[in-house]
Design a protein around this motif. Sequence first.
Motif, PDB file in Angstrom:
ATOM      1  N   THR A  46       0.852  -1.185   0.000  1.00  0.00           N
ATOM      2  CA  THR A  46       0.000   0.000   0.000  1.00  0.00           C
ATOM      3  C   THR A  46       0.888   1.235   0.000  1.00  0.00           C
ATOM      4  O   THR A  46       1.616   1.478   0.967  1.00  0.00           O
ATOM      5  CB  THR A  46      -0.914  -0.002   1.243  1.00  0.00           C
ATOM      6  OG1 THR A  46      -1.707  -1.187   1.232  1.00  0.00           O
ATOM      7  CG2 THR A  46      -1.817   1.213   1.255  1.00  0.00           C
ATOM      8  N   GLU A 101      -7.162   3.732  -3.908  1.00  0.00           N
ATOM      9  CA  GLU A 101      -8.006   4.493  -2.986  1.00  0.00           C
ATOM     10  C   GLU A 101      -7.829   5.982  -3.278  1.00  0.00           C
ATOM     11  O   GLU A 101      -6.765   6.395  -3.734  1.00  0.00           O
ATOM     12  CB  GLU A 101      -7.572   4.249  -1.536  1.00  0.00           C
ATOM     13  CG  GLU A 101      -7.538   2.811  -1.130  1.00  0.00           C
ATOM     14  CD  GLU A 101      -6.816   2.591   0.197  1.00  0.00           C
ATOM     15  OE1 GLU A 101      -6.200   3.555   0.739  1.00  0.00           O
ATOM     16  OE2 GLU A 101      -6.853   1.453   0.693  1.00  0.00           O
ATOM     17  N   GLN A 103      -7.715   9.239  -1.025  1.00  0.00           N
ATOM     18  CA  GLN A 103      -7.587   9.697   0.353  1.00  0.00           C
ATOM     19  C   GLN A 103      -7.820  11.207   0.365  1.00  0.00           C
ATOM     20  O   GLN A 103      -7.239  11.929  -0.443  1.00  0.00           O
ATOM     21  CB  GLN A 103      -6.186   9.386   0.876  1.00  0.00           C
ATOM     22  CG  GLN A 103      -5.834   7.917   0.881  1.00  0.00           C
ATOM     23  CD  GLN A 103      -6.369   7.240   2.123  1.00  0.00           C
ATOM     24  OE1 GLN A 103      -6.416   7.818   3.202  1.00  0.00           O
ATOM     25  NE2 GLN A 103      -6.778   5.989   1.966  1.00  0.00           N
ATOM     26  N   MET A 114      -9.958   7.674   3.923  1.00  0.00           N
ATOM     27  CA  MET A 114     -10.316   7.045   2.656  1.00  0.00           C
ATOM     28  C   MET A 114     -11.712   7.503   2.252  1.00  0.00           C
ATOM     29  O   MET A 114     -12.651   7.410   3.023  1.00  0.00           O
ATOM     30  CB  MET A 114     -10.291   5.516   2.767  1.00  0.00           C
ATOM     31  CG  MET A 114     -10.489   4.864   1.426  1.00  0.00           C
ATOM     32  SD  MET A 114     -10.523   3.056   1.414  1.00  0.00           S
ATOM     33  CE  MET A 114      -9.750   2.560   2.891  1.00  0.00           C
ATOM     34  N   GLU A 117     -12.626   3.530  -2.599  1.00  0.00           N
ATOM     35  CA  GLU A 117     -11.695   2.441  -2.879  1.00  0.00           C
ATOM     36  C   GLU A 117     -12.328   1.487  -3.888  1.00  0.00           C
ATOM     37  O   GLU A 117     -13.548   1.350  -3.954  1.00  0.00           O
ATOM     38  CB  GLU A 117     -11.321   1.679  -1.603  1.00  0.00           C
ATOM     39  CG  GLU A 117     -12.486   0.970  -0.952  1.00  0.00           C
ATOM     40  CD  GLU A 117     -12.107   0.231   0.318  1.00  0.00           C
ATOM     41  OE1 GLU A 117     -10.959  -0.247   0.427  1.00  0.00           O
ATOM     42  OE2 GLU A 117     -12.969   0.122   1.192  1.00  0.00           O
ATOM     43  N   TYR A 119     -11.143  -2.392  -6.014  1.00  0.00           N
ATOM     44  CA  TYR A 119     -10.139  -3.437  -6.186  1.00  0.00           C
ATOM     45  C   TYR A 119     -10.553  -4.395  -7.295  1.00  0.00           C
ATOM     46  O   TYR A 119     -11.716  -4.473  -7.666  1.00  0.00           O
ATOM     47  CB  TYR A 119      -9.953  -4.226  -4.880  1.00  0.00           C
ATOM     48  CG  TYR A 119      -9.464  -3.374  -3.752  1.00  0.00           C
ATOM     49  CD1 TYR A 119      -8.112  -3.156  -3.561  1.00  0.00           C
ATOM     50  CD2 TYR A 119     -10.361  -2.768  -2.880  1.00  0.00           C
ATOM     51  CE1 TYR A 119      -7.653  -2.359  -2.531  1.00  0.00           C
ATOM     52  CE2 TYR A 119      -9.911  -1.969  -1.851  1.00  0.00           C
ATOM     53  CZ  TYR A 119      -8.570  -1.769  -1.669  1.00  0.00           C
ATOM     54  OH  TYR A 119      -8.116  -0.970  -0.659  1.00  0.00           O
TER      55      TYR A 119
END
Length: 178
Positions: A46, A101, A103, A114, A117, A119
């Motif tokens: 990350t 993400e 932020q 956050m 997000e 994935y």
Amino acid sequence: PIPSQSGQSGKFLTTNGSTLSFDTVSAGITEMDEWRIHSNFNNNGTNDVTSNWERNNTMFDKTGTGLTESSGVFTFPSTGKYWIVSHWNSQMSSGQYQGFEIQVSTDSGSSYNMRMENYDSTGGTGHFSSIASACVIDVTNATTFRFKFRFVSSTPCTVEGNTNTQRSGFTCIRLGDT
């Protein structure tokens, strides 16, 4: 016919059924900007995306002042509601997951939360991934609001960039007032 009214340029005539009045025409989109990753970079774990950013200059020109970027941290030119549409392309060195993400900081970058997000799970070594997502950020103070991207991968991967096309990056549009 409706008589001309001095000082009413840029306005339109409205009615509530019994009275006529002149209303101001909206300016439309006042801010639009587009940024991209100009060259590939490797990611494992990350990590904030702090480099390889450039403003799109391929058949595009920002509208308004545009965003400001420093080490991957973006600031807004004014208050308002901003729509951020982001897309990332990557290739895994082995299968698992990867994503990104957004932020957001409301305190000039002292802390981030956050806001979005997304994935993707890939099928194995060499598989490509294309991830897209969007969110709206209500910027109530342009002096203190910031945002940045964080890329996440369970194993080493290559995030793909290109200096001539929007391979990985985002578009930011001011929708209206806060």
